[in-house]
Design an enzyme around this catalytic site. Structure first.
Site: not given
Length: 421
Positions: A61, A106-108
């Protein structure tokens, strides 16, 4: 003592709205920051050690890149979901803006249980996930880093996979696609301990602000992975006694103090604090009600609700994890006069040194540990003082202050740039 249902992204957005009212944020900027710019979901097959194929789901995201490339960790955990990843991505936006780092948020994640995977399986999952993300990441676009369930090894595999998809002439320029890499692969000295180090600096600044002598004070730490263990080691060097600790394996207490180095050696062998001989096993309730000046939640989100807040004896909560205090817990802590150093400030040491690593890669430089530590301490102390002053000037909590400062930076940038088209 049960954990309440938790809408993580809604909680983060509610805090954003409250901070926006404090600084009189324009409705246009509030709309721009209300949702991530993109949410990527990928499904990919991996050959397991048994020879069978298994499908995995991965997420990335990208919340906002106004100030610079997207930046945020990759976590491996069986319970990840889109709400959690959205919330964590937005927290990275506020964190970078607060720390004056030219990155966005962001992050994943990959939905898996890394404790049940072999090294070979983790490598294949990481490489296939990286390949599946393709050009959605890149050193000038989106830069992953370690998070829960991942570390330097996963970052080395991500980097190598990405580099080998680049042209020969550009291959080495892609080294900065991830941070938190092993030193030999272009990582930065001081990166592994950076998040815990930021936590320790914040605890030290809070003690100074509140006329508390750090030497001889006590802390309890929930989660003894990378963040919790390094925070414990650094606080121990400052004279702070660790009197209780806990993780997924259970909770331990020793009012006379726990030998942090011996505990770390035990955890490196067993993977959990459970079974450590230098403390007695206790309940979750006994952990949170232990006599201490500091609580450092360094596990996962939604760990401190109203029940935990009501029995807590600590004077200050320093959030090593992201979102460990839920809204009910926050209200109860505020009613009891227990201060909270929020996650976007307290655990920002990791992304700060990630920025230093990225700079070193782009400049083909290698900074000494002393340089990294000095820059990090200066950055965290400066941010803490800005948050403290804002909170005092506006009569708000440190969390609202941190969000308010981040929003001011983003609002000014949107005001100067406008919105395309």
């Amino acid at each position: 003592m049960s954990q309440t249902p938790y809408a993580f992204f809604r909680s983060v957005h509610d805090t954003l709205e409250e901070a926006g009212r404090v600084i009189e944020l324009s409705s246009d900027v509030a709309v721009l920051l209300s949702q991530p710019k993109s949410e990527i979901v990928v499904n990919f097959p991996v050959r397991m050690d048994t020879g069978e194929l298994e499908m995995f789901r991965g997420y990335r995201t990208q919340h906002n890149n106004l100030l610079g490339p997207y930046k945020g960790g990759i976590r491996y955990h069986p319970d990840v979901n889109t709400d959690e990843i959205k919330a964590l991505a937005s927290l990275m936006t506020w964190k970078c803006a607060l720390m004056d780092i030219p990155f966005g948020g962001a992050k994943g994640a990959v939905k898996c249980d890394p404790t049940k995977l072999s090294v070979g399986e983790r490598m294949r999952i990481t490489r296939r996930f990286t390949h599946q993300l393709g050009t959605n990441i890149g050193p000038d676009h989106d830069i992953p880093a370690p998070d829960v369930g991942t570390g330097p090894a996963e970052m080395a595999w991500m980097m190598d996979t990405y580099m080998n998809t680049a042209s020969t002439a550009q291959k080495n320029a892609q080294r900065a696609v991830v941070t938190g890499k092993p030193i030999a692969c272009g990582g930065s000295l001081g990166r592994v301990k950076a998040t815990g180090q930021g936590v320790a600096y914040c605890a030290s600044e809070w003690a100074r602000e509140n006329d508390l002598k750090l030497d001889g004070s006590r802390a309890i730490i929930q989660g003894f992975g990378n963040v919790g263990s390094h925070a414990g080691l650094l606080l121990d060097s400052m004279g702070v006694d660790l009197v209780a600790v806990g993780d997924f394996g259970g909770y331990l207490v020793n009012a006379k103090g726990i030998d942090v180095r011996a505990l770390l050696a035990h955890v490196k062998v067993t993977g959990t604090v459970a079974g450590f001989g230098g403390a007695e096993r206790c309940s979750r309730e006994d952990f949170f009600s232990a006599d201490a000046e500091f609580l450092i939640p360094a596990a996962l989100e939604n760990q401190i609700g109203e029940d935990e807040a009501r029995i807590l004896k600590a004077r200050c909560v320093v959030e090593g994890a992201n979102g460990p205090v839920n809204p009910d817990g926050e209200r109860a802590l505020r009613q009891r006069g227990i201060d909270v150093v929020p996650d976007v400030l307290a655990n920002a040491g990791g992304v700060t040194v990630s920025y230093y690593e990225w700079l070193q890669n782009r400049r083909s430089e290698r900074w000494t540990l002393e340089e990294v530590d000095s820059k990090l301490e200066m950055a965290v102390v400066r941010a803490y003082q800005r948050v403290r002053d804002f909170a005092q000037n506006y009569g708000c909590s440190k969390r609202i202050a941190a969000y308010g400062l981040a929003l001011k930076t983003l609002s000014e940038c949107y005001g100067d740039r406008g919105v395309f088209p």
